[in-house]
Write a protein that holds these residues in place. Sequence first.
Motif, short mmCIF file in Angstrom:
data_model
loop_
_atom_site.label_atom_id
_atom_site.label_comp_id
_atom_site.label_asym_id
_atom_site.label_seq_id
_atom_site.Cartn_x
_atom_site.Cartn_y
_atom_site.Cartn_z
N GLU A 79 0.83 -1.21 0.00
CA GLU A 79 0.00 0.00 0.00
C GLU A 79 0.86 1.26 0.00
N LEU A 80 1.99 1.21 0.69
CA LEU A 80 2.90 2.36 0.68
C LEU A 80 3.45 2.61 -0.72
N ILE A 81 3.79 1.54 -1.43
CA ILE A 81 4.29 1.68 -2.80
C ILE A 81 3.20 2.26 -3.69
N ILE A 82 1.98 1.75 -3.56
CA ILE A 82 0.87 2.23 -4.38
C ILE A 82 0.60 3.72 -4.10
N LEU A 83 0.60 4.10 -2.83
CA LEU A 83 0.39 5.50 -2.47
C LEU A 83 1.51 6.39 -3.00
N PHE A 84 2.75 5.90 -2.92
CA PHE A 84 3.89 6.65 -3.42
C PHE A 84 3.77 6.92 -4.92
N VAL A 85 3.44 5.88 -5.67
CA VAL A 85 3.29 6.03 -7.12
C VAL A 85 2.09 6.90 -7.45
N ASP A 86 0.97 6.67 -6.76
CA ASP A 86 -0.26 7.42 -7.03
C ASP A 86 -0.09 8.90 -6.74
N ASN A 87 0.60 9.24 -5.66
CA ASN A 87 0.84 10.66 -5.34
C ASN A 87 1.71 11.33 -6.39
N ASN A 88 2.72 10.63 -6.88
CA ASN A 88 3.57 11.19 -7.93
C ASN A 88 2.81 11.39 -9.23
N LYS A 90 -0.45 11.93 -9.49
CA LYS A 90 -1.37 13.05 -9.29
C LYS A 90 -0.66 14.39 -9.38
N ASP A 91 0.59 14.45 -8.92
CA ASP A 91 1.34 15.70 -8.95
C ASP A 91 1.80 16.06 -10.37
N ILE A 92 2.03 15.04 -11.21
CA ILE A 92 2.61 15.28 -12.54
C ILE A 92 1.56 15.26 -13.63
N PHE A 93 0.66 14.28 -13.59
CA PHE A 93 -0.33 14.09 -14.65
C PHE A 93 -1.61 14.82 -14.29
N HIS A 94 -2.01 15.75 -15.13
CA HIS A 94 -3.18 16.60 -14.83
C HIS A 94 -4.39 16.26 -15.70
N GLY A 95 -4.28 15.23 -16.52
CA GLY A 95 -5.41 14.82 -17.33
C GLY A 95 -6.24 13.76 -16.62
N LYS A 96 -7.09 13.10 -17.38
CA LYS A 96 -7.92 12.01 -16.86
C LYS A 96 -7.67 10.78 -17.71
N ASN A 97 -7.00 9.82 -17.11
CA ASN A 97 -6.71 8.56 -17.81
C ASN A 97 -6.46 7.48 -16.75
N LYS A 98 -7.29 6.46 -16.74
CA LYS A 98 -7.19 5.41 -15.74
C LYS A 98 -6.01 4.49 -15.97
N LEU A 99 -5.37 4.60 -17.13
CA LEU A 99 -4.24 3.71 -17.44
C LEU A 99 -2.94 4.19 -16.82
N ILE A 100 -2.80 5.49 -16.60
CA ILE A 100 -1.50 6.07 -16.23
C ILE A 100 -0.99 5.55 -14.89
N ALA A 101 -1.83 5.50 -13.87
CA ALA A 101 -1.38 5.05 -12.56
C ALA A 101 -0.97 3.57 -12.56
#
Length: 270
Positions: A79-88, A90-101
Amino acid sequence: MLAIKNTSQEYIGHHLHHLQFDLNTFLWMDAEKISSFWVLNVDSIFFSTLLAVVFLLIVGRIAKIATCGVPTKIQTFMELIILFVDNNVKDIFHGKNKLIAPLSMTIFVWIFLMNAMDLFPIDLLPYIAKLTFGLPFLRVVPSADINITSSIALNVFILIVYYNIYTNGIRGFIKGLIYHPFSHPLCIPVNLILEIISLLSKPVSLSLRLFGNMYSGELIFILISGLLPWWGQWALSLPWAVFHILIIILQAFIFMVLTVIYLSTAHDPC
């Protein structure tokens, strides 16, 4: 002294040689007339695939035993890894795409696992493979193979072009190539050259950066093992391994971040 030098050179050359399968022979082609494109690095393909399968099995198992109550240590770690990746993302990608995360998660963990193979003792797995299966060569770090890093970067490049066309259409994609950065019609040839170079440099920079760092790290381990006696190797290999852990994580993170940046740019309207 010359004999020792030649022995060291043979040792280094042996560890830099891939276990290969020659498709020229399999397809009954003349090897002298066919390029080395038809030669497969079996060890790189095997270990990259094995690590992907191991990653999927572990994550799948964690997903099955996951609980909303008190999580296990392995669930907390994931979960820590998932949160780490997800936060990065969200900070970089400003569009809407479910594939990116999910893509970013896959790239980060997969590259990290491939890089981490460099921490195994340099002679351990090749010796086991030779003793068990009689394999003459074996390289265990897939990300130290330019073919593996280039293939991952090529897939990212295809996504960049796809989402650019998906967002702007073919006409908008072509318009972005010929009217940027200079909007004057006379500058179209210059714009086209600059934009094509900029577009192609993305997969090249992704693949070469990862390959260069991991290849040099692997080479240092080989040099330490090949040039020093066994009782003196730990004095250098252990500190380098500790420092190399940072490189392993950093290269996976950089590849992930650049992928998100490039895909975020591809979603921007021209």
